[in-house]
Design a protein around this motif. Structure first.
Motif, short mmCIF file in Angstrom:
data_model
loop_
_atom_site.label_atom_id
_atom_site.label_comp_id
_atom_site.label_asym_id
_atom_site.label_seq_id
_atom_site.Cartn_x
_atom_site.Cartn_y
_atom_site.Cartn_z
N GLU A 245 -0.61 -0.90 -4.53
CA GLU A 245 -1.96 -0.63 -4.06
C GLU A 245 -2.04 0.82 -3.59
N ARG B 265 0.85 -1.18 0.00
CA ARG B 265 0.00 0.00 0.00
C ARG B 265 0.89 1.23 0.00
N ASP C 290 -3.49 4.30 -2.39
CA ASP C 290 -4.61 4.89 -1.66
C ASP C 290 -4.39 6.40 -1.66
N THR D 282 0.83 5.86 -0.99
CA THR D 282 0.09 7.04 -1.41
C THR D 282 1.04 8.03 -2.06
N ASP E 49 -6.46 8.71 -0.81
CA ASP E 49 -7.36 9.41 0.10
C ASP E 49 -6.74 9.71 1.46
#
Length: 316
Positions: free
Chosen positions: A139, A120, A141, A122, A143
């Motif tokens: 992955e 994960r 993200d 960002t 947000d």
């Protein structure tokens, strides 16, 4: 006194000056717990994305001894979307167990090096689509303000570098020192919500009121059984209007936000007090100690006792 950790900031060509200075400013305010060094891939000065260059005191050899490496953002045209041989060679010096942190487009550098595959991560919300197309095995993200996946942390744009560096202090030494650092740097110790609150949206209707005052009011009453109706009544809005406006501003539902704040307050009490789990649950608005255990485990994956053993020792 805890052992001093060495943090090495890698300044790449086209680096953003503001973000380049964040690790030194935040971690440097942590009572000598960190030694922050800046290096370049060849020891020579690098151009920033402003109208000046910067000279670092160290070359890539500093990466080999770092406990933490920070990659600040660079402009896409200056290498965020592709790695030069020199950059790859510099990254190869990082030890396998070293903690790595990226700020904003620094995530592109880590992804291009294959360090984010299966993890994960960002980056800045404006570049999320580009990132997903180029690195489908990550992955993403878009947000959140930052993501911690094992030894690698990635953060969103600009000021989220402050958030992730405060998180390092909090994780390493407890919330008391992190709060002290935040006060010294005149920044909030923890920002709720995610990037959703900063994504470009239509301007609210003139004359409409926000939810900031109600959030401040709620934070003073976390031990009360606050319901959506209580929050909406304080804001003098209908339930639907309040819920919509709250989510637009914070990026979370009111209920989710309340849980997040209660968990944060509970973590602080676990670190800084000898109150029992049941007593802490009552002070932060969870009905029972079992409820606190459930929410804390959902948030950070450990029990209150395990969290206290780790972080109360660090804080004290």
């Amino acid at each position: 006194m805890a052992e001093v950790q060495q943090v090495v900031v890698l300044a790449l060509d086209g680096v953003y000056p503001f973000e380049l200075g964040i690790p030194s400013r935040i971690l440097g305010a942590a009572d000598g717990r960190y030694e922050v060094l800046t290096c370049t891939v060849d020891g020579r000065p690098v151009r920033t994305n402003a109208d000046f260059t910067v000279t670092a005191e160290h070359g890539p050899e500093a990466l080999a001894t770092a406990d933490t490496v920070v990659i600040p953002p660079v402009t896409p045209s200056a290498g965020a979307l592709a790695l030069t041989d020199e950059v790859r060679a510099a990254l190869a010096r990082i030890r396998p167990d070293t903690r790595i942190v990226s700020i904003c487009t620094g995530a592109f550098v880590l992804a291009a090096a294959g360090l984010l595959d299966g993890r994960r991560a960002t980056t800045h919300w404006q570049l999320a689509d580009v990132f997903r197309r180029r690195y489908p095995r990550v992955e993403l993200d878009a947000d959140v303000l930052f993501v911690e996946d094992g030894r690698i942390l990635t953060s969103a744009g600009a000021a989220s570098g402050v958030d992730v560096c405060l998180h390092l202090v909090r994780s390493d030494h407890g919330s008391e020192l992190a709060n002290t650092v935040a006060r010294r740097c005149v920044v909030p110790p923890f920002r709720d919500g995610g990037q959703a609150q900063y994504i470009e949206q239509p301007v609210p209707v003139a004359g409409s009121t926000g939810t900031a005052a109600t959030r401040a009011w709620a934070l003073e009453r976390l031990d009360d059984p606050l319901a959506l109706a209580d929050l909406a009544a304080h804001a003098r809005m209908s339930l639907r209007t309040f819920a919509r406006r709250f989510h637009d501003e914070v990026g979370l539902s009111p209920g989710r936000w309340l849980i997040q704040q209660r968990v944060a307050r509970a973590r602080h009490l676990l670190e800084s007090s000898d109150l029992s789990v049941d007593q802490i649950a009552g002070r932060v608005g969870f009905a029972t100690g079992a409820s606190l255990r459930q929410h804390l485990h959902a948030a950070i994956g450990v029990s209150p006792q395990a969290y206290r053993r780790t972080f109360q020792t660090a804080a004290r």
